[in-house]
Design an enzyme around this catalytic site. Structure first.
Site, short mmCIF file in Angstrom:
data_model
loop_
_atom_site.label_atom_id
_atom_site.label_comp_id
_atom_site.label_asym_id
_atom_site.label_seq_id
_atom_site.Cartn_x
_atom_site.Cartn_y
_atom_site.Cartn_z
N GLY A 22 -36.57 19.72 3.52
CA GLY A 22 -37.35 20.10 4.71
C GLY A 22 -38.07 18.92 5.33
O GLY A 22 -37.73 17.77 5.07
N GLY A 28 -32.56 12.22 11.20
CA GLY A 28 -31.53 11.92 10.19
C GLY A 28 -30.92 13.20 9.65
O GLY A 28 -29.69 13.30 9.46
N HIS A 29 -31.76 14.21 9.39
CA HIS A 29 -31.23 15.51 8.91
C HIS A 29 -30.41 16.19 10.00
O HIS A 29 -29.37 16.80 9.72
CB HIS A 29 -32.39 16.44 8.53
CG HIS A 29 -33.25 15.94 7.41
ND1 HIS A 29 -34.53 15.51 7.60
CD2 HIS A 29 -33.01 15.83 6.08
CE1 HIS A 29 -35.06 15.15 6.45
NE2 HIS A 29 -34.16 15.32 5.50
#
Ligand code: PAF
Length: 282
Positions: A31, A36-37
């Site tokens: 989370g 980037g995620h």
């Protein structure tokens, strides 16, 4: 996007997708999502019809004096980013859902050697926690593909080895590190930095690039490593390690090795940052 909290509901939803012949791609995270995620989720669409993202701050991979309690939990903002990135399913379980018997008696997945050096030497047991939770998530989701950021290069190598050794029928895809314009690698832990620390932290990637240039110019490895440590200290970093390694074994590079990774971890104030740079010498 469907938010799911329990393993049983996750399994039954994913079975429906599997029965319809859909491929599943998994993006495991803790989370506090950043670009980037989001990049991982976008890339996941190239590998699966159904993109499953997991958000679980895994207590098993944090040491006693680490930032488990302080680690940012930002579910609402994360969900909005995942919706926008076209994620199909978000699995965000509780700690008791993942570790119903507690951590003490949890079966552990350990990847020897690759887990013991670099971050594994300074964060004892960290990669056992990562390998254990990732193998549990693999068994829950049963994806065809799972994607991980290459900023955590050692983690990527540990998971790749685990998948080979335990015969998981899953392709592991590494996705390039996303950076700010300053070169600073995106990380959830950047949020701990003050403005001043953040601008000095750009030296980490600069040092990796300078070290690459020195290696390419033929400077001996030990000289490159000691120059890099001095460069980091001059910017206010307290280096944890800075090592030129063989990119596949992560062992110290030997003269003649040509596929290398420079691995770095350093403290800026109370924040530990990591980064790396891969290079082919010939
Ligand atoms: O890279 C991370 O965020 C975590 O280590 C992972 C892979 C989600 C396992 O908890």
């Amino acid at each position: 996007m469907k938010l799911i909290r329990h393993i049983s509901a996750l399994r039954s939803l994913l079975n429906t997708h599997r029965e319809a012949g859909r491929q599943i791609a998994l993006v495991p995270t803790m989370g506090n999502l950043h670009a980037g995620h989001v990049r991982l989720v976008e890339e996941a669409h190239c590998h699966g019809d159904v993109v499953v993202c997991t958000i679980f701050v895994n207590p098993m991979q944090f040491g006693k004096n680490e930032d488990l309690d302080a680690y940012p939990r930002t579910l609402d903002a994360d969900m909005q980013k995942l919706e926008e990135a076209g994620c199909t399913v978000l699995f965000a379980p509780s700690v008791t859902e993942i570790y119903p018997g507690g951590l003490e008696q949890q079966t552990v997945v350990a990847v020897p050697k690759l887990s013991e050096c670099h971050c594994g030497a300074s964060r004892h047991g960290h990669f056992d926690g990562v390998a254990t939770v990732v193998s549990k998530l693999f068994n829950m989701v049963q994806p065809q593909t799972a994607l991980f950021g290459l900023k955590d290069y050692q983690q990527f190598m540990v998971i790749s080895k685990m998948v080979t050794d335990l015969c998981f029928p899953i392709s592991i895809v590494g996705v390039e590190t996303q950076r700010e314009a300053s070169g600073l690698a995106l990380s959830s832990r950047n949020g701990y930095l003050t403005n001043d620390e953040k601008s000095r932290a750009t030296t980490l990637y600069q040092t990796l690039q300078d070290s690459r240039d020195r290696l390419q110019a033929g400077t001996p490895i030990d000289a490159v490593e000691s120059q890099a440590r001095a460069q980091l200290e001059a910017a206010g970093f307290r280096p944890d390690y800075f090592s030129v390694c063989h990119a596949l074994t992560l062992e110290p590079a030997q003269h003649g090795d040509d596929y290398l990774v420079i691995l770095a971890a350093a403290w800026m104030g109370k924040t530990r940052l990591i980064d790396n740079l891969r290079l082919q010498l010939t």
